[in-house]
Design a protein around this motif. Structure first.
Motif, mmCIF file in Angstrom:
data_model
loop_
_atom_site.group_PDB
_atom_site.id
_atom_site.type_symbol
_atom_site.label_atom_id
_atom_site.label_comp_id
_atom_site.label_asym_id
_atom_site.label_seq_id
_atom_site.Cartn_x
_atom_site.Cartn_y
_atom_site.Cartn_z
ATOM 1 N N TYR A 64 0.792 -1.227 0.000
ATOM 2 C CA TYR A 64 0.000 0.000 0.000
ATOM 3 C C TYR A 64 0.824 1.276 0.000
ATOM 4 O O TYR A 64 0.264 2.362 -0.156
ATOM 5 N N THR A 65 2.120 1.159 0.160
ATOM 6 C CA THR A 65 2.930 2.375 0.199
ATOM 7 C C THR A 65 3.001 3.010 -1.179
ATOM 8 O O THR A 65 3.110 2.320 -2.203
ATOM 9 N N ARG A 66 2.903 4.317 -1.221
ATOM 10 C CA ARG A 66 2.954 5.087 -2.455
ATOM 11 C C ARG A 66 3.779 6.354 -2.207
ATOM 12 O O ARG A 66 3.867 6.846 -1.088
ATOM 13 N N LYS A 68 4.245 10.155 -2.174
ATOM 14 C CA LYS A 68 3.365 11.302 -2.043
ATOM 15 C C LYS A 68 3.794 12.404 -3.017
ATOM 16 O O LYS A 68 4.949 12.498 -3.400
ATOM 17 N N TYR A 76 11.278 8.874 -0.691
ATOM 18 C CA TYR A 76 10.398 7.728 -0.929
ATOM 19 C C TYR A 76 11.203 6.433 -1.098
ATOM 20 O O TYR A 76 10.837 5.390 -0.555
ATOM 21 N N LYS A 102 7.017 -2.620 -8.427
ATOM 22 C CA LYS A 102 6.547 -1.764 -7.343
ATOM 23 C C LYS A 102 7.015 -0.324 -7.535
ATOM 24 O O LYS A 102 6.252 0.636 -7.325
ATOM 25 N N SER A 106 4.134 2.755 -8.188
ATOM 26 C CA SER A 106 3.841 3.481 -6.945
ATOM 27 C C SER A 106 4.257 4.948 -6.999
ATOM 28 O O SER A 106 4.293 5.615 -5.975
#
Length: 235
Positions: A64-66, A68, A76, A102, A106
């Motif tokens: 779920y990490t994205r 920002k 990041y 990923k 992301s």
């Protein structure tokens, strides 16, 4: 036997010197390197059930990490690879292809051009993670330069508007008019030219024409009077 004890003591000393001050009291009473190692292993990995719970949480965090919109690429990447390192410490290491996917999926929309190029021009199965990271960082520099140019143009237009505002010109005219009126009030009426001015009159002592009302000549020398005679004569 004495040689083994010496090696174990040396290993125990290395473990004790490597841990932080907060962890040292927990292994200070251990007499063997194995005893100290087992305590640390239990502290950081726990039993099988605890490891599974922690690993499941890390998997969820990874999925779920994205990145920002307000976050830099370097921040990041540090956050993402920190999750990967924790997963690896609990016995799960993701494939290179999975990490590359990923990374590409992301990122914010501003990175869509470079992600599309990588996906269509590279084989994700053999693509190195560091190669993708290098391409993304290079693209980020171009984005930063574009944003800087946009900011500079915005400030330039702002400066132009500030230099030529309508309200500023109006206030400037008002100010000059105000100063003119103030200085006009200090002038005195001249008895020679009947105008307001400072100091000695430039026309003082000069003849004044009774025909045109101007200074510097008499009525017989006035061009206006001569023109009037010519017109009368022609009639």
């Amino acid at each position: 036997m004495a040689q083994l004890l010496m090696k174990d003591a040396r290993a125990l000393g290395l473990i004790q010197s490597a841990v932080s001050d907060q962890l040292f009291p927990r292994i200070v009473n251990e007499e063997t390197s194995k005893g100290a190692w087992d305590i640390l292993k239990l502290e950081f990995r726990g039993d099988k059930q605890v490891r599974n719970v922690k690993l499941q949480g890390l998997r969820r965090e990874f999925e779920y990490t994205r990145m920002k919109d307000s976050e830099s690429l370097s921040v990041y990447l540090a956050r993402l690879f920190d999750i990967l390192n924790h997963m690896k410490s609990y016995g799960e290491e993701l494939s290179r292809e999975r990490i590359v996917q990923k990374l590409l999926f992301s990122l914010p929309k501003s990175y869509d051009p470079i992600c599309s190029v990588i996906e269509h021009s590279k084989d994700l199965e053999i693509l190195e993670v560091q190669e993708v990271v290098a391409s993304l960082k290079s693209f980020e520099l171009r984005l930063d330069r574009h944003n800087e140019n946009s900011t500079e143009r915005a400030f330039a237009s702002l400066n132009i508007e500030e230099k030529n505002p309508k309200s500023g010109s109006f206030s400037g005219d008002q100010k000059s008019q105000k100063n003119w009126k103030t200085s006009e009030g200090n002038k005195i009426a001249c008895k020679h030219c009947d105008k307001l001015h400072y100091g000695k009159c430039w026309f003082e002592g000069k003849p004044k024409c009774h025909g045109c009302g101007k200074f510097g000549h008499m009525i017989r020398e006035c061009n206006g009077n001569k023109n009037a005679h010519k017109v009368n004569y022609a009639n």
